[in-house]
Design an enzyme around this catalytic site. Structure first.
Site, mmCIF file in Angstrom:
data_model
loop_
_atom_site.group_PDB
_atom_site.id
_atom_site.type_symbol
_atom_site.label_atom_id
_atom_site.label_comp_id
_atom_site.label_asym_id
_atom_site.label_seq_id
_atom_site.Cartn_x
_atom_site.Cartn_y
_atom_site.Cartn_z
ATOM 1 N N GLY A 14 0.823 -1.206 0.000
ATOM 2 C CA GLY A 14 0.000 0.000 0.000
ATOM 3 C C GLY A 14 0.858 1.256 0.000
ATOM 4 O O GLY A 14 2.099 1.192 -0.031
ATOM 5 N N SER A 36 1.600 -9.169 1.797
ATOM 6 C CA SER A 36 0.306 -8.656 1.346
ATOM 7 C C SER A 36 -0.379 -9.728 0.509
ATOM 8 O O SER A 36 0.232 -10.737 0.150
ATOM 9 C CB SER A 36 0.468 -7.370 0.525
ATOM 10 O OG SER A 36 0.920 -7.652 -0.786
ATOM 11 N N GLU A 39 -0.970 -9.931 -5.489
ATOM 12 C CA GLU A 39 0.135 -10.434 -6.300
ATOM 13 C C GLU A 39 0.649 -9.376 -7.284
ATOM 14 O O GLU A 39 1.862 -9.156 -7.412
ATOM 15 C CB GLU A 39 -0.319 -11.677 -7.063
ATOM 16 C CG GLU A 39 0.713 -12.232 -8.039
ATOM 17 C CD GLU A 39 0.118 -13.290 -8.954
ATOM 18 O OE1 GLU A 39 0.886 -14.025 -9.573
ATOM 19 O OE2 GLU A 39 -1.131 -13.362 -9.051
ATOM 20 N N LYS A 127 -9.957 7.767 13.186
ATOM 21 C CA LYS A 127 -11.323 7.230 13.235
ATOM 22 C C LYS A 127 -11.529 6.240 14.381
ATOM 23 O O LYS A 127 -12.656 5.854 14.680
ATOM 24 C CB LYS A 127 -11.687 6.623 11.881
ATOM 25 C CG LYS A 127 -11.810 7.689 10.790
ATOM 26 C CD LYS A 127 -11.966 7.106 9.418
ATOM 27 C CE LYS A 127 -12.078 8.231 8.378
ATOM 28 N NZ LYS A 127 -10.858 9.083 8.331
ATOM 29 N N ARG A 255 -21.558 10.847 3.995
ATOM 30 C CA ARG A 255 -21.779 9.435 3.688
ATOM 31 C C ARG A 255 -22.026 8.635 4.969
ATOM 32 O O ARG A 255 -21.737 9.117 6.065
ATOM 33 C CB ARG A 255 -20.564 8.870 2.943
ATOM 34 C CG ARG A 255 -20.275 9.537 1.616
ATOM 35 C CD ARG A 255 -19.022 8.979 0.989
ATOM 36 N NE ARG A 255 -17.836 9.255 1.798
ATOM 37 C CZ ARG A 255 -16.611 8.817 1.512
ATOM 38 N NH1 ARG A 255 -16.417 8.085 0.426
ATOM 39 N NH2 ARG A 255 -15.598 9.111 2.295
#
Length: 330
Positions: A14, A36, A39, A127, A255
């Site tokens: 990431g 991760s 691939e 958050k 949202r």
């Protein structure tokens, strides 16, 4: 600290992972394991780092305890970045968020203890403070699990680092706004009053290393971060990328699970928080952890009820300077 050490980075392909690995390579480790489940991203990352011999790529999911146990063998440090992060995705698929963000974190804890890892650094989010969405709840639970892990062993230290939005990461509002400005002549803002914490990825990783070096284990390091109005951020990008063409700004409404303002420190947490320096607050746990209170003895307590993105908002020129420093303005 990292010289000749083996380091595991979960979620390593990431945006945070890329920058973390880039900065870790400069610290002369023995091996960096990029863990991760993607691939394609692993292949691209391997190419980007020109097949650096210090990098080892491992396909795996933090939900899979066996894969995590295998990945932690012989590891000295773990940076736990893997998570489901998008608020709407987690709202509508809460069980999947639970599996990755909570069960996955517990798998990391158990694997680290079993393999005598020296330190685990868990990356958390604003958050998690007084959460209003399922993503926030799972990250808050992850924080609790990580802090509690310090009472399970005296060999592995576990620490959390809590930050806000990092500029330029995958799915970042900057990329969304730039695409809308340059290709559609239109962008959407959920609410004109919305504010957020922001930091560049390079600065975020530098602060992450500082917490890694200086933490005791059992605490939450809270990054002090600039805050701005989303509409002001949008205006800077509009002025730069479409100076001679009108861009329509549509207000779409908040949202599901989204907050108007974010918190990095809650009123409850402020009672157990000290001012570490001009870059960090440190939240001390409510459970006893050997040596932790003594480690932070003498540091002043915060003189804040909360640390909110609605406070100390930076202005247009400061936003522009931040974006320029981050390499987001051409």
């Amino acid at each position: 600290m990292f010289i000749d050490k083996t380091i595991l980075v979960t979620g390593g392909t990431g945006s945070w992972g890329y920058e973390l690995v880039a900065q870790l390579i400069e610290k002369n480790p023995k091996e960096i394991r990029v863990f991760s489940r993607n691939e394609t991203n692993q292949v691209l990352m391997k190419q980007r780092f020109e097949n650096n011999p210090k990098l080892t790529f491992k396909i795996g999911d933090v939900r899979d305890k066996e894969a995590v146990l295998e990945g932690c063998k012989g590891v000295d440090y773990v940076f736990h970045l893997a998570a489901l992060k998008h608020v709407p995705v987690c709202e509508f698929q809460p069980l999947e968020a639970l599996k990755t963000n909570v069960v996955g974190t517990q798998n990391i804890i158990e694997a680290a203890i079993e393999n005598n890892v020296e330190k685990v650094i868990n990356i958390s989010t604003d958050k998690a403070a007084n959460p209003s969405n399922f993503y926030g709840f799972t990250k808050a639970m992850g924080e609790k699990l990580i802090i509690n892990a310090n009472v399970l062993t005296d060999k592995t230290k576990f620490v959390c680092v809590r930050g806000g939005n990092v500029l330029g990461t995958n799915g970042s509002v900057i990329h969304v706004f730039k695409h809308g400005i340059m290709n559609k002549g239109k962008i959407g803002i959920t609410d004109q009053k919305m504010t957020r914490f922001f930091l560049t990825i390079k600065d975020a990783i530098k602060l992450l290393f500082k917490a890694t070096y200086e933490s005791h284990g059992g605490e939450i390091f809270v990054m002090k971060m600039p805050t701005c109005k989303i509409k002001d951020l949008a205006q800077v990008l509009i002025d730069v990328y479409s100076p001679n063409k009108e861009v329509i700004v549509e207000e779409s409404g908040i949202r599901p699970g989204e907050k108007l303002h974010e918190l990095l420190l809650t009123e409850f947490e402020s009672h157990n928080t000290i001012v570490y320096d001009n870059e960090y607050f440190v939240i001390l746990p409510t459970i006893p952890i050997d040596g932790l209170n003594e480690f932070y003895k003498g540091y002043p307590k915060v003189d804040l009820d909360t640390y909110s993105s609605s406070d100390n908002i930076i202005d247009y020129d400061e936003i522009k300077s931040m974006l320029k420093d981050g390499g987001f303005l051409e």
